[in-house]
Design an enzyme around this catalytic site. Structure first.
Site, PDB file in Angstrom:
ATOM      1  N   LYS A 167      32.321  16.142  -4.536  1.00  0.00           N
ATOM      2  CA  LYS A 167      31.827  15.460  -3.337  1.00  0.00           C
ATOM      3  C   LYS A 167      30.369  15.044  -3.578  1.00  0.00           C
ATOM      4  O   LYS A 167      29.623  15.759  -4.278  1.00  0.00           O
ATOM      5  CB  LYS A 167      31.945  16.445  -2.159  1.00  0.00           C
ATOM      6  CG  LYS A 167      31.636  15.880  -0.783  1.00  0.00           C
ATOM      7  CD  LYS A 167      31.937  16.942   0.273  1.00  0.00           C
ATOM      8  CE  LYS A 167      31.637  16.472   1.686  1.00  0.00           C
ATOM      9  NZ  LYS A 167      32.012  17.491   2.696  1.00  0.00           N
TER      10      LYS A 167
ATOM     11  N   SER B 245      35.736  20.461   6.876  1.00  0.00           N
ATOM     12  CA  SER B 245      35.701  19.289   5.989  1.00  0.00           C
ATOM     13  C   SER B 245      36.481  19.393   4.691  1.00  0.00           C
ATOM     14  O   SER B 245      36.634  18.391   4.008  1.00  0.00           O
ATOM     15  CB  SER B 245      34.262  18.935   5.667  1.00  0.00           C
ATOM     16  OG  SER B 245      33.734  18.212   6.734  1.00  0.00           O
TER      17      SER B 245
ATOM     18  N   SER C 266      34.978  15.784   6.348  1.00  0.00           N
ATOM     19  CA  SER C 266      34.125  14.816   5.685  1.00  0.00           C
ATOM     20  C   SER C 266      34.428  14.631   4.192  1.00  0.00           C
ATOM     21  O   SER C 266      34.050  13.617   3.620  1.00  0.00           O
ATOM     22  CB  SER C 266      32.661  15.217   5.835  1.00  0.00           C
ATOM     23  OG  SER C 266      32.423  16.458   5.196  1.00  0.00           O
TER      24      SER C 266
HETATM   25  N1  GLN Z   1      34.169  17.399  11.242  1.00  0.00           N
HETATM   26  C1  GLN Z   1      33.162  18.399  11.383  1.00  0.00           C
HETATM   27  C2  GLN Z   1      31.847  17.759  11.731  1.00  0.00           C
HETATM   28  O1  GLN Z   1      31.819  16.592  11.888  1.00  0.00           O
HETATM   29  C3  GLN Z   1      33.069  19.255  10.158  1.00  0.00           C
HETATM   30  C4  GLN Z   1      32.211  18.706   9.097  1.00  0.00           C
HETATM   31  C5  GLN Z   1      32.135  19.573   7.880  1.00  0.00           C
HETATM   32  O2  GLN Z   1      32.853  20.564   7.752  1.00  0.00           O
HETATM   33  N2  GLN Z   1      31.214  19.229   7.014  1.00  0.00           N
HETATM   34  O3  GLN Z   1      30.866  18.396  11.865  1.00  0.00           O
END
Ligand code: GLN
Length: 486
Positions: free
Chosen positions: A75, A174, A150
């Protein structure tokens, strides 16, 4: 046998050279990345250099480890020395780290073949990957849908056969949510099992790095390689036991906790798939135990208060001086910082910085931040109590399946935040969870279930995932019609 072990065998027996394998992936990326947008930076030189080193070792008759020569992706928030790491944000364009993240040090030492950096929501904030400054990654099961977020690029790459595995980060889901949307396995390890050194911080008390893979065995192999105590991250303590040796344990007598709170507001077809998965566990000899987790009803607001508060502090360092982007014209230092941050951050990141600053400001701190911290304690308490009565908890990963791409305009921010309702409790409690494919909706989009363990029980949940895959014949793990198929 999982995909990593299969490829390892092909390399070891010289059926294919690592250079040939790497070139096959690079060609597939060339062909399919336009459609998937999984990679935001492709690194053929790094990949071929590692491949060459592996081929030399094999030619010299030296033994290679399981991950050696296996093509993979990271990532874009995992620091890579000498290679741009931009968190898919305009503000970090051109930022080249001078050190490697701990996880990448570990994989590099094993001659992992890094194909490139994977797409993500800007600073890991989002659930669709569409907050990326490069545009979102597509779902390899259905290109008109999002890959989730994400870590959407890593899921898109692995699901589209453009990488064997990927590393993502999970602050509130994410890794697990994109794995669920793309029909893959995604592991969020126990907080502290994997070092965060070199992971660009979003919310430091919740962030954790983990693998996205095609099956549970691969997830266990990668987890064993990247977990470990690292003096560079004071919250790291490593894992208690490696996961791979525990992958063939029978589930007879395993106490599987079912908490009704996790099933509230879940779409009907997702619920039905979960119920089927529960019956598979019953048939495998597991004992189903009802457990109560009343405080997870507050987990979503708790998460968004704490994550935004921590993000507002962590993102304070992007001032146009120390990293990446700087506004072109300005009249004073204050004006420069203002312009840099206004131009450099996207809308969602700005919204979170503002929310975070608000909940930490005097007068509101007690009402929001302090209250959220107290509720965090209640969530931890609930899980502690539940795990005194069961070995693992089974729950949905996401209440729905992948959204259509570009549908963000039809949803408000809160609706998008609701996708995280089942994933955030685990981050709040610091415990591990793996998402495993367990069905398809009417449109053929994957549905995932979460297997949640107590602290450092990665071995328990990965073994349960593996046994479930065996029992169902891996029917829910489908390969996309693109990329390299081996
Ligand atoms: N979807 C969640 C957020 O927007 C989790 C993001 C993540 O785990 N980095 O914060």
């Amino acid at each position: 046998m999982g995909k990593i072990a299969q490829l390892h065998r092909l390399l070891e027996t010289k059926k294919i050279s690592c250079k040939e394998l790497t070139e096959a992936y690079l060609r597939a990326i060339e062909a399919d990345n336009k459609a998937l947008n999984a990679y935001v930076r492709i690194t053929p030189d790094t990949a071929l250099q590692a491949a060459c080193a592996v081929d030399k070792k094999i030619a010299a008759g030296e033994a290679i480890c399981l991950l050696e020569g296996i093509p993979m992706t990271l990532k874009d928030n995992i620091s890579t020395r000498g290679m741009e790491t931009a968190c898919c944000s305009r503000i970090l364009q051109g930022y080249v780290p001078i050190y490697d993240a701990f996880v990448w040090q570990e994989l590099k030492a094993r001659n992992a073949v890094l194909l490139g950096k994977a797409n993500m929501d800007e600073f890991a904030m989002g659930s669709t990957c569409e907050n990326s400054c490069y545009g979102g990654a597509k779902n390899p099961r259905n290109l008109t849908h999002v890959s989730g977020g994400s870590s959407g690029g890593a899921a898109s790459a692995v699901g589209g056969n453009l990488a064997v595995y990927g590393l993502g980060s999970d602050t509130g889901g994410s890794i697990r949510q994109p794995a669920s949307f793309c029909g893959l396995v995604g592991l969020k390890p126990t907080y502290g099992a994997v070092s965060r050194f070199g992971l660009v911080a979003f919310a430091s008390s919740l962030d954790q790095i983990g693998p996205i893979t095609q099956d549970a065995e691969d997830a266990a192999i990668v987890f064993d390689a990247i977990s470990g105590k690292d003096p560079q991250d004071s919250t790291s303590c490593g894992s208690e036991e490696p996961a791979v040796p525990g992958l063939s344990k029978s589930l007879s007598g395993l106490r599987v906790g079912i908490a009704e709170e996790y099933f509230e507001g879940i779409r009907g077809d997702v619920k039905a798939s979960l119920e089927q998965a529960i019956s598979v566990f019953r048939e495998m000899g597991a004992e189903l135990v009802p457990v109560g987790l009343p405080s997870i009803r507050y987990a979503l607001p708790v998460y968004y208060i704490l994550a935004c508060a921590e993000a507002s502090s962590n993102l304070g360092r992007y001032d146009g001086i120390r990293y990446g982007y700087q506004a072109a014209g300005y009249s004073s230092i204050h004006d420069m910082i203002c312009r840099t941050r206004s131009e450099g951050f996207g809308a969602e990141v700005k919204r979170r910085i503002l929310l975070g600053t608000y909940v930490l400001s005097s007068g509101y701190y007690d009402a929001y931040y302090k209250k959220a911290q107290k509720l965090r304690g209640a969530v931890i308490q609930d899980f502690t109590e539940a795990f005194s009565r069961c070995d693992m908890i089974l729950a949905p990963t996401v209440p729905m399946t992948a959204f259509e791409s570009g549908s963000a305009g039809q949803r408000d921010a809160v609706e998008t935040y609701l996708t995280d309702i089942c994933t955030v409790p685990v981050n709040i409690a610091g415990i591990p969870a793996v998402s495993v494919p367990c069905g398809l909706d009417g449109e053929g989009l994957p549905i995932g279930m979460q297997l949640i363990g107590n602290h450092f029980r990665e071995r328990t949940i990965l073994n349960a995932a593996r046994q479930y895959e065996e029992a169902t014949g891996r029917v829910w793990i489908r390969s996309a019609e693109m990329g390299v198929k081996l």
